[in-house]
Motif scaffolding. Sequence first.
Motif, short mmCIF file in Angstrom:
data_model
loop_
_atom_site.label_atom_id
_atom_site.label_comp_id
_atom_site.label_asym_id
_atom_site.label_seq_id
_atom_site.Cartn_x
_atom_site.Cartn_y
_atom_site.Cartn_z
N LYS A 283 1.08 -1.12 0.07
CA LYS A 283 0.16 -0.07 -0.27
C LYS A 283 0.72 1.30 -0.24
O LYS A 283 0.61 2.13 -0.77
CB LYS A 283 -0.64 0.42 1.42
CG LYS A 283 -1.94 -1.12 1.54
CD LYS A 283 -2.73 -0.40 2.49
CE LYS A 283 -3.89 -2.65 2.33
NZ LYS A 283 -4.67 -2.04 4.42
N SER B 180 -12.98 -6.72 -4.37
CA SER B 180 -12.82 -6.77 -3.28
C SER B 180 -12.92 -7.63 -2.08
O SER B 180 -12.88 -8.00 -2.69
CB SER B 180 -13.59 -5.11 -2.83
OG SER B 180 -15.37 -6.24 -3.27
N THR C 255 -12.77 -8.73 1.93
CA THR C 255 -12.96 -7.74 2.89
C THR C 255 -12.07 -8.42 3.99
O THR C 255 -11.18 -9.00 3.80
CB THR C 255 -14.11 -8.43 3.99
OG1 THR C 255 -14.72 -10.01 4.28
CG2 THR C 255 -15.82 -8.37 3.09
N LYS C 256 -12.23 -7.84 6.11
CA LYS C 256 -11.28 -8.07 6.80
C LYS C 256 -12.08 -7.50 7.83
O LYS C 256 -12.32 -6.90 7.65
CB LYS C 256 -10.08 -6.90 6.38
CG LYS C 256 -9.39 -7.21 8.12
CD LYS C 256 -7.85 -6.54 7.93
CE LYS C 256 -6.84 -6.95 8.97
NZ LYS C 256 -5.46 -6.20 8.41
N GLY D 5 -15.70 5.68 1.28
CA GLY D 5 -14.41 5.70 1.58
C GLY D 5 -13.20 5.98 0.88
O GLY D 5 -13.74 7.15 0.27
N GLU E 171 -10.54 7.32 -2.50
CA GLU E 171 -9.71 6.53 -3.16
C GLU E 171 -8.99 6.89 -4.09
O GLU E 171 -8.65 8.69 -3.80
CB GLU E 171 -10.85 6.10 -4.29
CG GLU E 171 -10.75 5.64 -5.31
CD GLU E 171 -12.24 5.35 -6.48
OE1 GLU E 171 -12.79 4.65 -6.39
OE2 GLU E 171 -12.55 6.19 -7.64
N TRP F 101 -6.97 2.73 -6.17
CA TRP F 101 -7.90 1.36 -4.78
C TRP F 101 -8.39 2.32 -4.36
O TRP F 101 -8.24 3.18 -3.54
CB TRP F 101 -5.61 0.83 -4.05
CG TRP F 101 -4.67 0.18 -5.27
CD1 TRP F 101 -4.71 -1.22 -5.30
CD2 TRP F 101 -3.99 0.83 -6.25
NE1 TRP F 101 -4.30 -1.53 -6.65
CE2 TRP F 101 -3.78 0.08 -7.42
CE3 TRP F 101 -3.83 1.88 -6.95
CZ2 TRP F 101 -2.96 0.24 -8.54
CZ3 TRP F 101 -3.00 2.92 -7.91
CH2 TRP F 101 -2.24 1.96 -8.73
N LYS G 46 -10.01 2.02 0.46
CA LYS G 46 -11.10 1.43 1.49
C LYS G 46 -11.72 2.16 2.23
O LYS G 46 -11.80 3.26 1.75
CB LYS G 46 -9.69 1.05 1.95
CG LYS G 46 -10.37 -0.31 3.41
CD LYS G 46 -8.76 0.37 4.57
CE LYS G 46 -8.85 -0.71 5.53
NZ LYS G 46 -7.70 -1.49 6.06
N ASP G 47 -13.17 1.32 2.65
CA ASP G 47 -13.84 2.23 2.91
C ASP G 47 -13.46 2.15 4.83
O ASP G 47 -11.87 1.53 5.73
CB ASP G 47 -15.40 0.81 3.45
CG ASP G 47 -15.86 0.72 2.42
OD1 ASP G 47 -15.70 1.72 1.26
OD2 ASP G 47 -16.27 -0.73 2.09
N LYS H 41 -14.56 -4.69 7.56
CA LYS H 41 -14.47 -3.30 6.35
C LYS H 41 -13.63 -3.89 5.28
O LYS H 41 -12.85 -5.38 4.86
CB LYS H 41 -12.78 -1.93 7.10
CG LYS H 41 -13.31 -1.55 7.92
CD LYS H 41 -12.13 -0.76 8.21
CE LYS H 41 -13.26 0.54 9.15
NZ LYS H 41 -13.36 -0.17 10.33
N LYS I 96 -11.70 -3.14 1.48
CA LYS I 96 -10.68 -3.02 0.66
C LYS I 96 -10.73 -3.31 -1.04
O LYS I 96 -11.03 -4.42 -1.30
CB LYS I 96 -9.65 -2.97 1.08
CG LYS I 96 -8.63 -4.28 0.88
CD LYS I 96 -7.49 -4.86 1.44
CE LYS I 96 -6.94 -5.53 1.20
NZ LYS I 96 -5.31 -6.05 1.53
N TYR I 97 -10.79 -2.38 -1.74
CA TYR I 97 -11.41 -2.89 -2.78
C TYR I 97 -9.88 -2.35 -4.21
O TYR I 97 -9.19 -1.27 -3.74
CB TYR I 97 -12.72 -2.10 -3.61
CG TYR I 97 -13.23 -0.61 -3.23
CD1 TYR I 97 -12.91 0.36 -3.93
CD2 TYR I 97 -13.79 -0.66 -1.94
CE1 TYR I 97 -12.76 1.60 -3.69
CE2 TYR I 97 -13.14 0.98 -2.04
CZ TYR I 97 -12.83 1.80 -2.33
OH TYR I 97 -13.32 3.12 -3.03
#
Length: 227
Positions: A2, A42, A44-45, A184, A186, A203, A205-206, A215, A217-218
């Motif tokens: 990231k 996407s 999820t975590k 989120g 971007e 890229w 993330k919410d 949450k 990420k995508y």
Amino acid sequence: MKKIQFIALVALMATSLTVSAQSTSTSVDKGWSTFWFQWSPSKTKSDITDFNKISFTGLSLGYSRAFSVSPTIPLYAEAGIGAQYSFNKDTDHYEDDGIFYVTKKHNALSARVPVNLMYKWDIPYSKFALMPYFGVNFRFNILAKENRERTDVVNGVILSTENRKADCFDDDDMEKTWSRFQAGWELGFKVAYNNTYQIGIAWGKDFNDFAHNTKAKYTNITLGYMF
């Protein structure tokens, strides 16, 4: 990874600003409209087993309008609206006096409102333009359904199959309901050709949970038509 992506994009934006300041090939116009299609894988975590590391596929169609915010710098505010269909299929197996499989399918329909700040650098002596951008993405989840199927197997023989359908926003159907609203960040860039076609990657993330302590990420892959 990231941090590398973020540093690379910031460096790209800084380079674009420097080069454009030295080049007369960069022009400032009033803006443009874009019809776009996005493919958005996407993941999820979560600290909840049912939601941890679930992969979704999102498909979106939408419209955006870019507005010039400076008479001398090709800096634009871009706002849009779109519809996204998301889906996934995930299967787990458990052992309990035999084996049983649980397959979960999700289908969701959402409205999206992306708002970005974009810089447009017309590459000298070419028909290409580079457009790095960052912003926020708002999403309102209209529908979300879960279909859970349990299959019990003993010695390779299917003994029973059980189906259960649920509304992901209903407390009576779900132990942990989904949220109706997401916001989120971007960060990404687009490449435009002849001020008509564009392709991009971003890229994000919410900020907030879409389910309890969960949450997403995508990645957004974009194809667009400018006019």
